[in-house]
Design a protein around this motif. Structure first.
Motif, PDB file in Angstrom:
ATOM      1  N   VAL A 196     -24.977  68.383  64.117  1.00  0.00           N
ATOM      2  CA  VAL A 196     -24.263  67.587  63.134  1.00  0.00           C
ATOM      3  C   VAL A 196     -22.665  67.451  63.656  1.00  0.00           C
ATOM      4  CG1 VAL A 196     -23.461  67.078  60.679  1.00  0.00           C
ATOM      5  CG2 VAL A 196     -25.982  67.639  61.034  1.00  0.00           C
ATOM      6  N   LEU A 197     -22.174  68.544  64.094  1.00  0.00           N
ATOM      7  CA  LEU A 197     -20.872  68.473  64.239  1.00  0.00           C
ATOM      8  C   LEU A 197     -20.681  67.627  65.499  1.00  0.00           C
ATOM      9  CD1 LEU A 197     -17.983  69.686  64.038  1.00  0.00           C
ATOM     10  CD2 LEU A 197     -18.772  71.386  65.491  1.00  0.00           C
ATOM     11  N   GLU A 198     -21.579  67.825  66.349  1.00  0.00           N
ATOM     12  CA  GLU A 198     -21.561  67.157  67.637  1.00  0.00           C
ATOM     13  C   GLU A 198     -21.388  65.609  67.295  1.00  0.00           C
ATOM     14  OE1 GLU A 198     -20.781  67.887  70.808  1.00  0.00           O
ATOM     15  OE2 GLU A 198     -20.919  69.939  70.668  1.00  0.00           O
ATOM     16  N   GLU A 199     -22.394  65.056  66.510  1.00  0.00           N
ATOM     17  CA  GLU A 199     -22.549  63.658  66.065  1.00  0.00           C
ATOM     18  C   GLU A 199     -21.346  63.228  65.394  1.00  0.00           C
ATOM     19  OE1 GLU A 199     -23.699  59.914  65.946  1.00  0.00           O
ATOM     20  OE2 GLU A 199     -24.948  61.414  66.942  1.00  0.00           O
ATOM     21  N   ALA A 200     -20.757  63.971  64.256  1.00  0.00           N
ATOM     22  CA  ALA A 200     -19.556  63.583  63.832  1.00  0.00           C
ATOM     23  C   ALA A 200     -18.317  63.395  64.589  1.00  0.00           C
ATOM     24  CB  ALA A 200     -19.379  64.785  62.668  1.00  0.00           C
ATOM     25  N   LEU A 201     -18.045  64.347  65.629  1.00  0.00           N
ATOM     26  CA  LEU A 201     -17.112  64.170  66.543  1.00  0.00           C
ATOM     27  C   LEU A 201     -17.273  63.055  67.488  1.00  0.00           C
ATOM     28  CD1 LEU A 201     -16.924  68.112  67.701  1.00  0.00           C
ATOM     29  CD2 LEU A 201     -15.243  66.655  66.059  1.00  0.00           C
ATOM     30  N   ALA A 202     -18.444  62.795  67.870  1.00  0.00           N
ATOM     31  CA  ALA A 202     -19.003  61.675  68.746  1.00  0.00           C
ATOM     32  C   ALA A 202     -18.396  60.315  67.826  1.00  0.00           C
ATOM     33  CB  ALA A 202     -20.239  61.512  69.064  1.00  0.00           C
ATOM     34  N   ASN A 203     -18.726  60.360  66.480  1.00  0.00           N
ATOM     35  CA  ASN A 203     -18.381  58.999  65.857  1.00  0.00           C
ATOM     36  C   ASN A 203     -16.802  59.036  65.606  1.00  0.00           C
ATOM     37  OD1 ASN A 203     -21.050  58.196  65.188  1.00  0.00           O
ATOM     38  ND2 ASN A 203     -21.255  59.377  63.253  1.00  0.00           N
ATOM     39  N   ILE A 204     -16.063  60.155  65.355  1.00  0.00           N
ATOM     40  CA  ILE A 204     -14.639  60.209  65.335  1.00  0.00           C
ATOM     41  C   ILE A 204     -14.098  59.572  66.824  1.00  0.00           C
ATOM     42  CG2 ILE A 204     -12.662  61.860  65.287  1.00  0.00           C
ATOM     43  CD1 ILE A 204     -14.333  63.568  63.282  1.00  0.00           C
ATOM     44  N   GLU A 205     -14.729  60.280  67.855  1.00  0.00           N
ATOM     45  CA  GLU A 205     -13.892  59.495  69.082  1.00  0.00           C
ATOM     46  C   GLU A 205     -14.368  58.309  69.307  1.00  0.00           C
ATOM     47  OE1 GLU A 205     -14.634  61.210  73.758  1.00  0.00           O
ATOM     48  OE2 GLU A 205     -15.642  62.238  72.129  1.00  0.00           O
ATOM     49  N   ARG A 206     -15.295  57.735  68.852  1.00  0.00           N
ATOM     50  CA  ARG A 206     -15.711  56.365  69.285  1.00  0.00           C
ATOM     51  C   ARG A 206     -14.969  55.304  68.027  1.00  0.00           C
ATOM     52  NH1 ARG A 206     -21.251  58.091  70.285  1.00  0.00           N
ATOM     53  NH2 ARG A 206     -21.715  57.814  67.954  1.00  0.00           N
ATOM     54  N   HIS A 207     -14.917  55.604  66.753  1.00  0.00           N
ATOM     55  CA  HIS A 207     -14.540  54.693  65.844  1.00  0.00           C
ATOM     56  C   HIS A 207     -12.980  54.900  64.903  1.00  0.00           C
ATOM     57  CE1 HIS A 207     -18.502  53.316  66.408  1.00  0.00           C
ATOM     58  NE2 HIS A 207     -19.238  54.391  65.829  1.00  0.00           N
ATOM     59  N   SER A 208     -12.865  56.077  65.094  1.00  0.00           N
ATOM     60  CA  SER A 208     -11.684  56.600  64.013  1.00  0.00           C
ATOM     61  C   SER A 208     -10.338  56.255  64.404  1.00  0.00           C
ATOM     62  CB  SER A 208     -12.027  57.972  63.510  1.00  0.00           C
ATOM     63  OG  SER A 208     -11.202  58.822  64.461  1.00  0.00           O
ATOM     64  N   ARG A 209      -9.904  56.529  65.720  1.00  0.00           N
ATOM     65  CA  ARG A 209      -8.692  56.469  66.206  1.00  0.00           C
ATOM     66  C   ARG A 209      -7.727  57.402  65.466  1.00  0.00           C
ATOM     67  NH1 ARG A 209      -8.568  50.195  65.675  1.00  0.00           N
ATOM     68  NH2 ARG A 209      -7.462  50.496  63.936  1.00  0.00           N
ATOM     69  N   ALA A 253     -29.089  60.377  61.599  1.00  0.00           N
ATOM     70  CA  ALA A 253     -29.602  61.709  62.220  1.00  0.00           C
ATOM     71  C   ALA A 253     -28.981  62.663  61.807  1.00  0.00           C
ATOM     72  CB  ALA A 253     -29.252  61.592  63.702  1.00  0.00           C
ATOM     73  N   MET A 254     -27.643  62.567  61.099  1.00  0.00           N
ATOM     74  CA  MET A 254     -27.048  63.880  60.607  1.00  0.00           C
ATOM     75  C   MET A 254     -27.666  64.051  59.166  1.00  0.00           C
ATOM     76  SD  MET A 254     -22.862  63.344  61.493  1.00  0.00           S
ATOM     77  CE  MET A 254     -22.626  61.679  60.566  1.00  0.00           C
ATOM     78  N   GLN A 255     -27.858  63.342  58.391  1.00  0.00           N
ATOM     79  CA  GLN A 255     -28.559  63.385  57.294  1.00  0.00           C
ATOM     80  C   GLN A 255     -29.967  63.880  57.320  1.00  0.00           C
ATOM     81  OE1 GLN A 255     -28.003  59.334  55.749  1.00  0.00           O
ATOM     82  NE2 GLN A 255     -26.514  59.822  54.277  1.00  0.00           N
ATOM     83  N   SER A 291     -23.457  63.696  52.997  1.00  0.00           N
ATOM     84  CA  SER A 291     -22.696  62.162  52.757  1.00  0.00           C
ATOM     85  C   SER A 291     -21.537  62.186  53.586  1.00  0.00           C
ATOM     86  CB  SER A 291     -22.412  62.438  51.253  1.00  0.00           C
ATOM     87  OG  SER A 291     -21.263  63.258  51.074  1.00  0.00           O
ATOM     88  N   VAL A 292     -21.396  60.732  53.893  1.00  0.00           N
ATOM     89  CA  VAL A 292     -20.217  60.199  54.563  1.00  0.00           C
ATOM     90  C   VAL A 292     -19.473  59.361  53.732  1.00  0.00           C
ATOM     91  CG1 VAL A 292     -19.319  59.152  56.658  1.00  0.00           C
ATOM     92  CG2 VAL A 292     -21.661  60.579  56.715  1.00  0.00           C
ATOM     93  N   SER A 293     -18.251  59.562  53.498  1.00  0.00           N
ATOM     94  CA  SER A 293     -17.311  58.873  52.859  1.00  0.00           C
ATOM     95  C   SER A 293     -16.064  58.453  53.327  1.00  0.00           C
ATOM     96  CB  SER A 293     -16.945  59.286  51.325  1.00  0.00           C
ATOM     97  OG  SER A 293     -16.428  60.569  51.573  1.00  0.00           O
ATOM     98  N   GLY A 294     -15.514  57.249  53.268  1.00  0.00           N
ATOM     99  CA  GLY A 294     -14.406  56.787  54.020  1.00  0.00           C
ATOM    100  C   GLY A 294     -13.424  56.143  52.802  1.00  0.00           C
ATOM    101  N   VAL A 295     -12.045  56.350  53.339  1.00  0.00           N
ATOM    102  CA  VAL A 295     -10.933  55.560  52.764  1.00  0.00           C
ATOM    103  C   VAL A 295     -10.448  54.604  53.641  1.00  0.00           C
ATOM    104  CG1 VAL A 295      -8.861  55.955  51.313  1.00  0.00           C
ATOM    105  CG2 VAL A 295     -10.963  57.407  51.143  1.00  0.00           C
ATOM    106  N   PRO A 296     -10.361  53.420  53.460  1.00  0.00           N
ATOM    107  CA  PRO A 296      -9.726  52.565  54.465  1.00  0.00           C
ATOM    108  C   PRO A 296      -8.269  52.837  54.763  1.00  0.00           C
ATOM    109  CG  PRO A 296     -10.897  51.035  52.915  1.00  0.00           C
ATOM    110  CD  PRO A 296     -11.067  52.690  52.408  1.00  0.00           C
ATOM    111  N   GLY A 297      -7.818  53.136  56.048  1.00  0.00           N
ATOM    112  CA  GLY A 297      -6.599  53.445  56.507  1.00  0.00           C
ATOM    113  C   GLY A 297      -6.318  55.049  56.290  1.00  0.00           C
TER     114      GLY A 297
END
Length: 137
Positions: free
Chosen positions: A55-68, A105-107, A118-124
């Motif tokens: 799960v950590l690997e997937e979360a980090l991959a998502n951060i790298e791809r999408h989060s800036r 996959a993480m869930q 759970s995955v939650s986001g706050v724009p900006g």
């Protein structure tokens, strides 16, 4: 292997050691700073440790791809109630419900262990992944 986790090069590491090693490698490769807020004071069973690392690997991959993001904060604790994992970034975040193969996959990884994620986001402001695996009685 008992309470240790075997990694790629054949060495046996505790979950805390494996987390530190993988986070350091990822931070060096991506240039994104990592803050480790908490490490597990005791080890998790191998099945749970492997799920946490996946799960950590997937979360980090998502951060790298999408989060800036410029900073990622990670906490993994094990207590009487079980294991809790939090991965937060200070990136672009999002509005709405997190979707996609990675989130599913993480869930699924945590659900297989009787837990939830759970995955939650706050724009900006960023995204937070929170997972819990209860202790089996």
């Amino acid at each position: 292997m008992s309470e240790e986790l075997r990694i790629r090069d054949g060495r046996s590491l505790s979950l805390a050691q494996a987390l530190e090693e993988r986070l350091a490698e990822w931070s060096e490769r991506t240039g994104i700073a990592v803050e480790i807020w908490a490490r597990p004071g005791q080890d998790a069973p191998p099945k749970i440790a492997k799920a946490v690392l996946a799960v950590l690997e997937e979360a980090l991959a998502n951060i790298e791809r999408h989060s800036r993001a410029r900073v990622v904060s990670v906490a993994v604790t094990i207590g009487r109630g079980g294991l809790r994992m939090t991965v937060s970034d200070n990136g672009v975040g999002f509005l709405g419900v997190a979707q996609g193969r990675g989130v599913t996959a993480m869930q699924s990884r945590f659900a297989e262990l009787g837990g939830s994620l759970s995955v939650s986001g706050v724009p900006g402001e960023g995204t937070t992944v929170t997972g819990v695996v209860p202790r089996r009685r």
